[in-house]
Enzyme design. Structure first.
Site, mmCIF file in Angstrom:
data_model
loop_
_atom_site.group_PDB
_atom_site.id
_atom_site.type_symbol
_atom_site.label_atom_id
_atom_site.label_comp_id
_atom_site.label_asym_id
_atom_site.label_seq_id
_atom_site.Cartn_x
_atom_site.Cartn_y
_atom_site.Cartn_z
ATOM 1 N N SER A 49 -11.639 0.787 -12.777
ATOM 2 C CA SER A 49 -10.690 1.239 -11.518
ATOM 3 C C SER A 49 -10.524 2.748 -11.521
ATOM 4 O O SER A 49 -9.950 3.258 -10.659
ATOM 5 C CB SER A 49 -9.250 0.470 -11.574
ATOM 6 N N SER A 65 -9.885 -0.026 -8.153
ATOM 7 C CA SER A 65 -8.835 0.032 -7.468
ATOM 8 C C SER A 65 -7.990 1.350 -6.972
ATOM 9 O O SER A 65 -7.431 1.606 -6.025
ATOM 10 C CB SER A 65 -7.795 -0.851 -7.819
ATOM 11 N N LYS A 78 -1.462 7.471 -8.186
ATOM 12 C CA LYS A 78 -1.670 6.239 -7.662
ATOM 13 C C LYS A 78 -0.524 5.344 -7.542
ATOM 14 O O LYS A 78 0.534 5.464 -8.363
ATOM 15 C CB LYS A 78 -2.529 5.386 -8.433
#
Lengths: 101, 456
Positions: free
Chosen positions: B164, B140, B65
């Site tokens: 997330s 996310s 990420k």
């Protein structure tokens, strides 16, 4: 915790948070804040009298280390400045904040 | 098609010299080349790797990420403010990944600053769900979950503040493990809410999650909130019988969940069949968790994001997108002195009540199980006009996040018409990732919902 959210308050918060916003945004943000704070207001219905606050969940206390320079974890001056927008002579250049207005 | 291998399969086949690392990378890079333009999974791609046969992760391609600082490689957190930010240090978790022989194949798209549950707040465009491109991947960590679902990596890393990791894993039909808060270091991760941020693995199987967690967990002197709790070998929790385990099912009677619950409830039968005791339990209304999380998260965001300006990061605070502006400003407001009853203190008190409620339940049950998200992946564009989109999608996980407890989401149902998945959220007390792995692994191996196991 009821408080009326109007454009003036949004402008004030934006100033505190140093977020530049447009007049149009003031209105939409005021609406969004009102919607979000309505959800937050539900907390008032919970009986939390005398309950302790939870700031952290691991139970760790007073984590300290020796006051020694960790050279492995240190920036050179060049590294520290590498992402800056303006530098001068090895310093960050910042905008004037005193009497800015 | 070596990109479709699970982490465990790839490691085993490399050990047996049945395949080469070069072939795996070639297939992964070609999957990226063929799909990235459409799906928008990666913001940056790395094609350089070293074979590391003596290290546990062998040089395999892992997606990360884009809020993990990677030394010398731009790290944006999907924000324009950090568009040109080149970290001069490495996050502890990616350092550990590299030390174990993992190679970063790319940095994945996310909601900007991790604010959201859709990737629609990314300032570099949304990611599409590889299972059905009319739908969102969740967020996310949506890019990391999509990278796994589309076999554009062998495994990936994400981070969770409240949902997330697990929610995008559920929406993309993959596995997402949120470790106990403090189990994995936050050092070098662009901070969202410091009191709940937890980096963790997003993978094809539960086994892969256990393997990755083994390598990224552990105390970090650079992160004062990381715990010195011993790191067990999480792979020892695989292939363990679950008979005599006590499972509590929660959030079964919430309004609006009736339709998905009909699909979810039958999936729980396997646990009884495997000898566990399964009972419905009553937890505090998750609407309180939404309120608490909203206050705590906004407050911490306003504080954490105060440091970002053009003095140190080249681009100014005018580049914040709408969602970040909203969250920073709302947090500034909830931390201000204008209230009679301070919302931040009240939220932290109710947080205590929510934690106590779970602790009470864990006296009766070894693990708690709920749906991960209240439904299937939403359609592209769903976040528009919804001020609380993320909170509503994540409400079933918020207590475990606010309390620091570990949880995993595993695929537990697939809709044949849309090819979309439902996730099962398995939660355990602090430091008991072993239990969530044990139960999740038993479910995965005794059902057909995991798309990689099915193709075995």
């Amino acid at each position: 915790m009821k408080q009326k959210i109007d454009k003036q308050l949004v402008r004030h918060i934006a100033e505190l948070a140093q977020i530049p916003i447009t007049a149009k945004e003031e209105e939409s943000l005021a609406n969004d804040f009102a919607a979000t704070l309505k959800v937050v207001d539900q907390l008032q219905k919970v009986d939390a009298k005398g309950v302790k606050l939870t700031y952290q969940v691991t139970g760790l206390k007073n984590i300290t280390r020796e006051d020694e320079v960790n050279k492995k974890n240190m920036f050179t001056q060049k590294q520290a400045l590498i992402n800056a927008s303006h530098t001068y002579d090895g310093f960050f250049v910042v905008k004037r904040v005193i009497d800015a207005k | 098609m070596l990109n479709k291998l699970t982490l465990k399969q790839a490691i085993d086949k490399l050990d047996n010299k049945k395949i080469t690392l070069e072939d795996i990378w070639a297939d992964v890079l070609s999957a990226i080349k063929n799909q990235n333009d459409k799906l928008n999974v990666y913001l940056a791609i790395n094609k350089n790797f070293k074979s590391q046969p003596n290290k546990p992760l062998k040089g395999l391609p892992i997606a990360v990420k884009d809020n993990f600082c990677t030394k010398g490689t731009i790290t944006t957190a999907s924000s324009l403010l950090l568009k040109d930010f080149v970290p001069q240090f490495e996050s502890t978790v990616t350092q550990k990944l590299k030390d174990a022989g993992g190679e970063i194949v790319g940095k994945t798209n996310m909601d900007a600053w991790a604010h959201g549950s859709s990737t629609e707040t990314s300032q570099y465009g949304k990611t599409l769900n590889p299972r059905n491109t009319q739908h969102l991947p969740g967020g996310s960590s949506g890019g990391s979950a999509a990278a796994v679902a589309a076999d554009m990596c062998i495994a990936s890393l994400g981070s969770e503040t409240a949902g997330s990791i697990r929610q995008p894993a559920a929406w993309c039909g993959v596995v997402g493990l949120k470790p106990t808060y403090g189990r994995t270091s936050r050092y070098g991760i662009v901070a969202m809410a410091s009191s709940t941020d937890s980096p963790g693995p997003i993978t094809k199987t539960v086994e892969d999650a256990a393997i990755l967690l083994n390598h990224i967990a552990g105390h970090d002197p650079l992160n004062a909130t990381s715990s010195s709790e011993k790191t067990p070998n999480f792979t020892e929790s695989l292939d363990k019988p679950i008979e005599n385990l006590k499972i509590g099912i929660i959030y079964h009677n919430l309004e609006g969940l009736e339709n998905v619950w009909k699909l979810f409830a039958p999936q729980l039968k396997i646990f009884t069949k495997l000898g566990a005791s399964v009972k419905y339990a009553q937890a505090m209304d998750p609407k309180h968790a939404i309120s608490v999380y909203t206050v705590v998260q906004r407050s911490e965001v306003s504080s954490n994001l105060a440091r970002f300006d053009d003095v140190r990061y080249q681009h100014g605070r005018d580049t914040f997108g709408n969602e970040a502006k909203k969250r920073i400003m709302l947090g500034t407001h909830t931390l201000s002195k204008v209230f009679n009853t301070h919302p931040y203190s009240l939220a932290q008190k109710v947080r205590t009540l929510l934690i106590k409620d779970y602790e009470k339940l864990f006296k009766k049950y070894d693990v708690l199980i709920s749906l991960t998200s209240p439904g299937f992946a939403k359609k592209v564009g769903a976040t528009e006009g919804s001020a609380m989109f993320g909170e509503l999608e994540d409400m079933l996980m918020e207590v475990s996040s606010l309390s620091g407890m570990p949880g995993i989401s595993i695929p537990c149902y697939r809709d044949e018409k849309t090819n979309l998945y439902l996730g099962m959220n398995i939660m355990a007390p602090m430091w008991r990732e072993d239990l969530v792995i044990q139960v999740a692994d038993a479910f995965e191996k005794n059902t057909d919902w995991n798309s990689w196991r099915k193709n075995d």
